[in-house]
Design a protein around this motif. Structure first.
Motif, short mmCIF file in Angstrom:
data_model
loop_
_atom_site.label_atom_id
_atom_site.label_comp_id
_atom_site.label_asym_id
_atom_site.label_seq_id
_atom_site.Cartn_x
_atom_site.Cartn_y
_atom_site.Cartn_z
N LEU A 4 -4.53 11.88 -0.65
CA LEU A 4 -4.38 10.71 0.21
C LEU A 4 -3.23 10.86 1.19
N ASN A 5 -2.40 11.88 1.02
CA ASN A 5 -1.37 12.17 2.01
C ASN A 5 -1.95 12.86 3.24
N GLN A 48 -6.82 -1.11 -5.03
CA GLN A 48 -5.49 -1.08 -4.40
C GLN A 48 -5.02 0.37 -4.33
N ILE A 49 -4.61 0.78 -3.14
CA ILE A 49 -4.16 2.16 -2.97
C ILE A 49 -2.67 2.21 -3.28
N ASN A 50 -2.38 2.51 -4.53
CA ASN A 50 -0.99 2.51 -5.00
C ASN A 50 -0.62 3.90 -5.52
N SER A 51 0.47 3.99 -6.25
CA SER A 51 0.93 5.29 -6.75
C SER A 51 -0.07 5.91 -7.72
N SER A 97 0.84 -1.19 0.00
CA SER A 97 0.00 0.00 0.00
C SER A 97 0.88 1.25 0.00
N ALA A 98 0.38 2.30 -0.65
CA ALA A 98 1.13 3.56 -0.70
C ALA A 98 0.86 4.43 0.52
N ILE A 99 -0.08 4.00 1.37
CA ILE A 99 -0.42 4.78 2.56
C ILE A 99 -0.42 3.86 3.78
#
Length: 263
Positions: A166-167, A153-156, A94-96
């Motif tokens: 999402l940051n 999917q939480i990706n780039s 995951s990116a987060i």
């Protein structure tokens, strides 16, 4: 169209396997030991794919303890994702970092704010998810809640589509959305489901009280179980000949109405 010298179009070349996405490989951890260590280290993993003809007892046990979804797939599927030595195991990172719904809700109440949450039921398109997150962050939504399985999917790509939202916007990943809905209702949060089957229109609902808005799958909308548990259902009135909206557009319209009322 370009033609060969004899006047016929050039022959097409067909590939039996998809080319590997090099950018996507950066979001993967593969190999038995590497994946096991990633799980032990507490890294955020969206899902794990394993070769269906082989047992990976340690990884499956570790994944079960962390409630990480595991999919058993053919070797061809793994090879399409990466041609490196994956040993039959690939983890999608995951990116987060996900947060606890319980902690988020407690923090909102402690700040003296009125919760506005967004539950996404089986929304699988990464671009839809990113666009929804961008709107939600801009309009003051406190957090997004997604299911453990069957979600994008939480990706780039999701981060890019969200323009960085999402940051800043917390995402809660819950094992069961039904349980999450029950917890929110027990905590005094009304559940408002957006569905074309509703009779009430969005502007007739009071969003000033603690609210969780539920948006559904691109394919079939919100699941019947969630609709049955809603405090109320709403629809977006439409006057054109096309009777449906993209889920990210619909979410934006509902979130805007909630933000408008609260302003």
């Amino acid at each position: 169209m370009a033609f060969q010298k004899d006047g016929y179009p050039p022959k097409r070349t067909f590939h039996t396997t998809k080319p590997v996405d090099k950018a996507r490989e950066k979001e993967l951890v593969f190999g038995i030991q590497s994946v096991a260590e990633a799980i032990r280290a507490g890294q955020e993993i969206d899902k794990i794919m394993i070769y269906r003809e082989q047992n990976f007892n340690e990884i499956q046990q570790l994944a079960a303890e962390r409630e990480i979804p595991v999919q058993r797939v053919p070797m061809e599927k793994l090879n399409q994702i990466t041609r490196k030595n994956h040993q039959g195991v690939i983890a999608f990172m995951s990116a987060i970092r996900y947060v606890s719904l319980h902690n988020i809700l407690a923090t909102i109440f402690e700040k003296g704010e009125v919760p506005l949450l967004l539950l996404l039921d089986r929304i699988t398109d990464v671009r839809n998810f990113g666009a929804i997150a961008r709107t939600a962050e801009c309009m003051g939504v406190h957090a997004i809640v997604v299911p453990m399985r069957g979600a994008a999917q939480i990706n780039s790509d999701a981060l890019k589509t969200s323009s960085g939202a999402l940051n800043y916007l917390p995402v809660c990943r819950e094992n069961n959305l039904i349980d999450a809905v029950q917890y929110l209702q027990d905590s005094g949060v009304q559940i408002v489901v957006c569905t074309e089957k509703a009779s009430q229109i969005v502007s007739n609902i009071d969003f000033a009280s603690p609210t969780a808005i539920v948006m559904g799958s691109e394919e079939d909308g919100v699941s019947p179980d969630l609709i049955r548990r809603a405090n109320m259902t709403i629809k977006i009135p439409m006057i054109g000949k096309v009777s449906s909206l993209n889920v990210s557009v619909a979410a934006g319209m509902v979130i805007y109405e909630a933000a408008r009322q609260r302003s």
